[in-house]
Design a protein around this motif. Structure first.
Motif, mmCIF file in Angstrom:
data_model
loop_
_atom_site.group_PDB
_atom_site.id
_atom_site.type_symbol
_atom_site.label_atom_id
_atom_site.label_comp_id
_atom_site.label_asym_id
_atom_site.label_seq_id
_atom_site.Cartn_x
_atom_site.Cartn_y
_atom_site.Cartn_z
ATOM 1 N N SER A 160 -11.307 2.513 6.754
ATOM 2 C CA SER A 160 -10.135 2.755 7.594
ATOM 3 C C SER A 160 -10.154 4.207 8.043
ATOM 4 N N PRO A 161 -9.704 4.479 9.251
ATOM 5 C CA PRO A 161 -9.631 5.882 9.681
ATOM 6 C C PRO A 161 -8.649 6.703 8.846
ATOM 7 N N TRP A 162 -7.720 6.028 8.187
ATOM 8 C CA TRP A 162 -6.679 6.722 7.437
ATOM 9 C C TRP A 162 -6.671 6.232 5.987
ATOM 10 N N ARG A 163 -7.094 7.081 5.084
ATOM 11 C CA ARG A 163 -7.064 6.761 3.654
ATOM 12 C C ARG A 163 -5.829 7.434 3.058
ATOM 13 N N MET A 164 -5.020 6.650 2.371
ATOM 14 C CA MET A 164 -3.834 7.209 1.735
ATOM 15 C C MET A 164 -4.043 7.202 0.220
ATOM 16 N N PRO A 165 -3.616 8.277 -0.456
ATOM 17 C CA PRO A 165 -3.652 8.251 -1.928
ATOM 18 C C PRO A 165 -2.705 7.156 -2.440
ATOM 19 N N TYR A 166 -2.948 6.668 -3.638
ATOM 20 C CA TYR A 166 -2.163 5.554 -4.169
ATOM 21 C C TYR A 166 -0.659 5.836 -4.220
ATOM 22 N N PRO A 167 -0.205 7.022 -4.624
ATOM 23 C CA PRO A 167 1.245 7.246 -4.608
ATOM 24 C C PRO A 167 1.833 7.162 -3.186
ATOM 25 N N VAL A 168 1.074 7.592 -2.194
ATOM 26 C CA VAL A 168 1.544 7.514 -0.812
ATOM 27 C C VAL A 168 1.588 6.056 -0.365
ATOM 28 N N ARG A 169 0.640 5.254 -0.811
ATOM 29 C CA ARG A 169 0.660 3.823 -0.493
ATOM 30 C C ARG A 169 1.930 3.168 -1.032
ATOM 31 N N LEU A 170 2.283 3.509 -2.256
ATOM 32 C CA LEU A 170 3.511 2.972 -2.846
ATOM 33 C C LEU A 170 4.737 3.398 -2.049
ATOM 34 N N PHE A 171 4.773 4.665 -1.667
ATOM 35 C CA PHE A 171 5.894 5.176 -0.883
ATOM 36 C C PHE A 171 5.966 4.471 0.472
ATOM 37 N N TYR A 172 4.831 4.263 1.093
ATOM 38 C CA TYR A 172 4.728 3.554 2.385
ATOM 39 C C TYR A 172 5.316 2.147 2.267
ATOM 40 N N LEU A 173 4.949 1.433 1.213
ATOM 41 C CA LEU A 173 5.510 0.101 0.983
ATOM 42 C C LEU A 173 6.998 0.172 0.665
ATOM 43 N N PHE A 174 7.384 1.171 -0.116
ATOM 44 C CA PHE A 174 8.796 1.339 -0.454
ATOM 45 C C PHE A 174 9.633 1.542 0.815
ATOM 46 N N LEU A 175 9.104 2.292 1.774
ATOM 47 C CA LEU A 175 9.838 2.527 3.026
ATOM 48 C C LEU A 175 10.012 1.260 3.854
ATOM 49 N N ALA A 176 9.160 0.283 3.650
ATOM 50 C CA ALA A 176 9.293 -0.973 4.391
ATOM 51 C C ALA A 176 10.415 -1.840 3.825
ATOM 52 N N MET A 177 10.766 -1.620 2.567
ATOM 53 C CA MET A 177 11.791 -2.464 1.938
ATOM 54 C C MET A 177 13.158 -2.329 2.607
ATOM 55 N N PRO A 178 13.683 -1.119 2.862
ATOM 56 C CA PRO A 178 14.995 -1.048 3.515
ATOM 57 C C PRO A 178 14.989 -1.668 4.912
ATOM 58 N N GLN A 179 13.934 -1.440 5.651
ATOM 59 C CA GLN A 179 13.839 -2.007 6.997
ATOM 60 C C GLN A 179 13.887 -3.527 6.952
ATOM 61 N N ASN A 180 13.120 -4.115 6.039
ATOM 62 C CA ASN A 180 13.123 -5.578 5.905
ATOM 63 C C ASN A 180 14.459 -6.086 5.368
ATOM 64 N N SER A 181 15.070 -5.325 4.472
ATOM 65 C CA SER A 181 16.379 -5.726 3.939
ATOM 66 C C SER A 181 17.430 -5.706 5.032
ATOM 67 N N PHE A 182 17.443 -4.640 5.845
ATOM 68 C CA PHE A 182 18.407 -4.568 6.949
ATOM 69 C C PHE A 182 18.165 -5.691 7.949
ATOM 70 N N LEU A 183 16.904 -6.001 8.184
ATOM 71 C CA LEU A 183 16.589 -7.114 9.080
ATOM 72 C C LEU A 183 17.140 -8.416 8.507
ATOM 73 N N GLY A 184 16.946 -8.638 7.221
ATOM 74 C CA GLY A 184 17.458 -9.861 6.591
ATOM 75 C C GLY A 184 18.969 -9.951 6.658
ATOM 76 N N VAL A 185 19.656 -8.833 6.390
ATOM 77 C CA VAL A 185 21.126 -8.832 6.461
ATOM 78 C C VAL A 185 21.571 -9.070 7.894
ATOM 79 N N ALA A 186 20.911 -8.445 8.852
ATOM 80 C CA ALA A 186 21.274 -8.631 10.264
ATOM 81 C C ALA A 186 21.059 -10.085 10.688
ATOM 82 N N LEU A 187 19.979 -10.675 10.216
ATOM 83 C CA LEU A 187 19.728 -12.075 10.568
ATOM 84 C C LEU A 187 20.755 -13.014 9.923
ATOM 85 N N MET A 188 21.126 -12.717 8.684
ATOM 86 C CA MET A 188 22.129 -13.562 8.022
ATOM 87 C C MET A 188 23.495 -13.438 8.697
#
Length: 191
Positions: A160-188
């Motif tokens: 991949s052109p962009w290698r992220m250290p493992y803690p950054v990968r976790l943070f990246y995934l963590f940042l997706a959780m609120p977005q998906n949660s807000f999407l779920g609440v908005a859809l409900m």
């Protein structure tokens, strides 16, 4: 795709018996294709236009199950290993292109992933996709492609052109959780 992947595994195994593709990668890739099959050919497909919950299960299978499993299979690495030197140079040129660098940049991939989800669900495209088969297939393709771009820097099985250290990968995934949660609440909350 499954046939091509298995052909490539066999070809690489024959050429390099001491350095065969890992069996786990083959299982992961085939499981990813299986998840796509379940999402798009099983009874889930039959009921996704009738029950919104089934429709969302279909999207989640494509984005949260199939995409990471396909990437765990390391299809880019396998393709580079099986390709002729000329094809390999072309593939590497594409992987190193400015376009791939931009769309695979983790922040861009994250925004694309969120934009695809919000864009399809909160626009007239959602209802149109229920009526138009070609648009519905395109919708599935955009979900899968956006998810592949989103998961690519996290999984890290392929170059991949962009290698992220493992803690950054976790943070990246963590940042997706609120977005998906807000999407779920908005859809409900949506009519």
């Amino acid at each position: 795709a499954g046939w091509a992947y298995l052909w490539a595994v066999r070809r690489v195994s024959e050429r390099h018996p001491g350095n065969r593709p890992p069996r786990g990668r083959t299982i992961a890739f085939l499981a990813g294709l299986g998840a796509i099959l379940v999402a798009l050919v099983s009874p889930i497909e039959a009921y996704e236009g009738v029950l919104f919950s089934v429709h969302m299960v279909q999207h989640m299978l494509l984005e949260l199950v199939a995409a990471p499993l396909l990437l765990l299979g390391g299809p880019i690495t396998l393709t580079l290993r099986v390709a002729s030197p000329r094809v390999r140079r072309t593939l590497l040129r594409i992987l190193q292109s400015r376009v791939v660098h931009v769309i695979s940049f983790p922040l861009v991939a994250w925004v694309l992933f969120a934009a695809v989800n919000w864009g399809w669900h909160f626009s007239s495209l959602y209802n149109e996709a229920l009526e138009n088969v070609a648009l519905h297939y395109f919708q599935h393709a955009t979900f899968l492609v956006a998810a592949l771009l989103f998961w690519w820097p996290v999984i890290g099985a392929d170059p991949s052109p962009w290698r992220m250290p493992y803690p950054v990968r976790l943070f990246y995934l963590f940042l997706a959780m609120p977005q998906n949660s807000f999407l779920g609440v908005a859809l409900m909350s949506a009519p």
